[in-house]
Design an enzyme around this catalytic site. Structure first.
Site, PDB file in Angstrom:
ATOM      1  N   THR A  28      -0.526   2.137   2.870  1.00  0.00           N
ATOM      2  CA  THR A  28       0.833   1.571   2.790  1.00  0.00           C
ATOM      3  C   THR A  28       1.719   2.268   3.822  1.00  0.00           C
ATOM      4  O   THR A  28       1.479   3.435   4.146  1.00  0.00           O
ATOM      5  CB  THR A  28       1.406   1.816   1.378  1.00  0.00           C
ATOM      6  OG1 THR A  28       0.587   1.116   0.439  1.00  0.00           O
ATOM      7  CG2 THR A  28       2.839   1.314   1.241  1.00  0.00           C
ATOM      8  N   SER A  30       4.626   1.840   7.427  1.00  0.00           N
ATOM      9  CA  SER A  30       4.851   1.069   8.653  1.00  0.00           C
ATOM     10  C   SER A  30       3.647   1.132   9.600  1.00  0.00           C
ATOM     11  O   SER A  30       3.358   0.152  10.297  1.00  0.00           O
ATOM     12  CB  SER A  30       6.121   1.557   9.350  1.00  0.00           C
ATOM     13  OG  SER A  30       6.025   2.931   9.627  1.00  0.00           O
ATOM     14  N   THR A  31       2.940   2.251   9.665  1.00  0.00           N
ATOM     15  CA  THR A  31       1.764   2.342  10.542  1.00  0.00           C
ATOM     16  C   THR A  31       0.645   1.469   9.989  1.00  0.00           C
ATOM     17  O   THR A  31      -0.016   0.724  10.735  1.00  0.00           O
ATOM     18  CB  THR A  31       1.287   3.813  10.661  1.00  0.00           C
ATOM     19  OG1 THR A  31       2.432   4.661  10.801  1.00  0.00           O
ATOM     20  CG2 THR A  31       0.358   3.989  11.846  1.00  0.00           C
ATOM     21  N   ASP A  81      -5.117   4.756   6.250  1.00  0.00           N
ATOM     22  CA  ASP A  81      -3.751   4.919   5.756  1.00  0.00           C
ATOM     23  C   ASP A  81      -2.976   5.873   6.669  1.00  0.00           C
ATOM     24  O   ASP A  81      -3.575   6.671   7.396  1.00  0.00           O
ATOM     25  CB  ASP A  81      -3.795   5.477   4.319  1.00  0.00           C
ATOM     26  CG  ASP A  81      -2.469   5.318   3.595  1.00  0.00           C
ATOM     27  OD1 ASP A  81      -1.519   4.760   4.166  1.00  0.00           O
ATOM     28  OD2 ASP A  81      -2.403   5.771   2.426  1.00  0.00           O
ATOM     29  N   GLY A  95       3.417   9.721   0.532  1.00  0.00           N
ATOM     30  CA  GLY A  95       4.284   9.264  -0.545  1.00  0.00           C
ATOM     31  C   GLY A  95       5.677   8.886  -0.103  1.00  0.00           C
ATOM     32  O   GLY A  95       6.499   8.486  -0.931  1.00  0.00           O
ATOM     33  N   GLY A  97       6.483   6.331   1.211  1.00  0.00           N
ATOM     34  CA  GLY A  97       6.646   4.918   0.830  1.00  0.00           C
ATOM     35  C   GLY A  97       6.411   4.687  -0.659  1.00  0.00           C
ATOM     36  O   GLY A  97       6.274   3.541  -1.094  1.00  0.00           O
ATOM     37  N   GLU A 103      -2.698   5.327  -3.415  1.00  0.00           N
ATOM     38  CA  GLU A 103      -3.295   5.836  -2.176  1.00  0.00           C
ATOM     39  C   GLU A 103      -4.289   6.947  -2.492  1.00  0.00           C
ATOM     40  O   GLU A 103      -5.386   7.001  -1.926  1.00  0.00           O
ATOM     41  CB  GLU A 103      -2.197   6.353  -1.246  1.00  0.00           C
ATOM     42  CG  GLU A 103      -1.305   5.237  -0.702  1.00  0.00           C
ATOM     43  CD  GLU A 103      -0.109   5.729   0.083  1.00  0.00           C
ATOM     44  OE1 GLU A 103       0.432   4.935   0.860  1.00  0.00           O
ATOM     45  OE2 GLU A 103       0.299   6.894  -0.071  1.00  0.00           O
ATOM     46  N   LYS A 121       4.078  13.461  13.338  1.00  0.00           N
ATOM     47  CA  LYS A 121       3.665  13.823  11.969  1.00  0.00           C
ATOM     48  C   LYS A 121       2.859  15.131  11.909  1.00  0.00           C
ATOM     49  O   LYS A 121       2.587  15.638  10.822  1.00  0.00           O
ATOM     50  CB  LYS A 121       2.810  12.696  11.368  1.00  0.00           C
ATOM     51  CG  LYS A 121       3.445  11.306  11.404  1.00  0.00           C
ATOM     52  CD  LYS A 121       4.621  11.204  10.470  1.00  0.00           C
ATOM     53  CE  LYS A 121       5.241   9.819  10.416  1.00  0.00           C
ATOM     54  NZ  LYS A 121       4.411   8.784   9.871  1.00  0.00           N
TER      55      LYS A 121
HETATM   56  C1  5RP Z   1       3.320   5.684   1.684  1.00  0.00           C
HETATM   57  C2  5RP Z   1       2.758   6.701   2.601  1.00  0.00           C
HETATM   58  C3  5RP Z   1       2.764   6.390   4.050  1.00  0.00           C
HETATM   59  O1  5RP Z   1       1.464   6.428   4.514  1.00  0.00           O
HETATM   60  C4  5RP Z   1       3.597   7.413   4.760  1.00  0.00           C
HETATM   61  O2  5RP Z   1       4.899   7.403   4.210  1.00  0.00           O
HETATM   62  C5  5RP Z   1       3.666   7.133   6.260  1.00  0.00           C
HETATM   63  O3  5RP Z   1       4.412   5.985   6.486  1.00  0.00           O
HETATM   64  P1  5RP Z   1       4.724   5.430   7.921  1.00  0.00           P
HETATM   65  O4  5RP Z   1       3.440   4.900   8.483  1.00  0.00           O
HETATM   66  O5  5RP Z   1       5.750   4.356   7.672  1.00  0.00           O
HETATM   67  O6  5RP Z   1       5.290   6.538   8.763  1.00  0.00           O
HETATM   68  O7  5RP Z   1       2.298   7.726   2.211  1.00  0.00           O
HETATM   69  O8  5RP Z   1       3.352   6.134   0.357  1.00  0.00           O
END
Ligand code: 5RP
Length: 218
Positions: A28, A30-31, A81, A95, A97, A103, A121
């Protein structure tokens, strides 16, 4: 390159890692959202997916990619993920998101966990990103007090109800020098559903998008 462009690059790179597998675990964020869009190109080779959130499920279904129940498929070959923070041991904070529980379940049920992220990151020590902890609603204040005893400053993510009906505490000011240990300590607080440290089951491969291209760790 913008952060979104880096996410796009790493999402495209991940496609190579899932070719040949017919059932995929899907994260889950944006990536991952960009990765799901890439899956549309190979959807005829995908028998099904197991999704970690209602948001990813909706996107997959819109693209015509089947979504299956984890209970019906057993162990997954591969799970893809994103992450909020990644240390050199491929241990993660997740987390952001609010999908951490499903997950973590899918990561645990998968032979290979491929984490995809842009290079903002990557950190030496986890904890600058506030650590998400999903809790049973009636336990929120109690869990928050226990987290204060551990040195953190929990903040209730108001107006956020997870797909499981849980609530989220974002814990600031933790320097997580021993991620597996803290993961177990927080897991043991009554009322905690899931802590967003992914260290006992870290990623197997991390693909990091940077200005010079996509780097593989692991
Ligand atoms: C969701 C997550 C996402 O993988 C994490 O927040 C990274 O998100 P993004 O790809 O938008 O930077 O753990 O629960």
């Amino acid at each position: 390159m913008t952060q979104d462009e880096l996410k796009q690059k790493v999402a495209e790179a991940a496609l190579e890692y899932v070719k040949g597998y017919s059932i995929l675990g899907i994260g889950t964020g944006s990536t991952t959202r960009l990765f799901i869009d890439c899956l549309a190109d190979i959807k005829n080779n995908i028998e099904g997916t197991v999704s970690s959130s209602n948001a990813s499920t909706e996107q997959l279904k819109k693209l015509g990619i089947p979504v299956l129940e984890l209970n019906d498929v057993g162990t997954l070959d591969v799970y893809v993920d994103g992450a909020d923070e990644i240390n050199p041991n491929k241990q993660l904070i997740k987390g952001g998101g609010a999908a951490l529980t499903r997950e973590k379940i899918i990561a645990g049920a998968s032979r290979k966990f491929i984490c995809i992220a842009d290079d903002t990151k990557c950190v030496d020590v986890l904890g600058k990103f506030p650590l998400p902890v999903e809790v049973i609603p009636m336990a929120r204040s109690f869990v928050a007090r226990e987290l204060v005893k551990l040195g953190g400053q929990p903040v209730w993510r108001e107006n956020c109800v997870t797909d499981n009906g849980g609530q989220i505490l974002d814990v600031w000011n933790l320097s997580i020098v021993n991620p597996p240990e803290l993961e177990q300590v927080i897991n043991n607080i009554p009322g905690v559903i899931t802590v967003g440290i992914f260290a006992m089951r870290p990623a197997d491969i991390v693909l990091v998008g940077g200005a010079d291209g996509v780097r593989r760790i692991g």
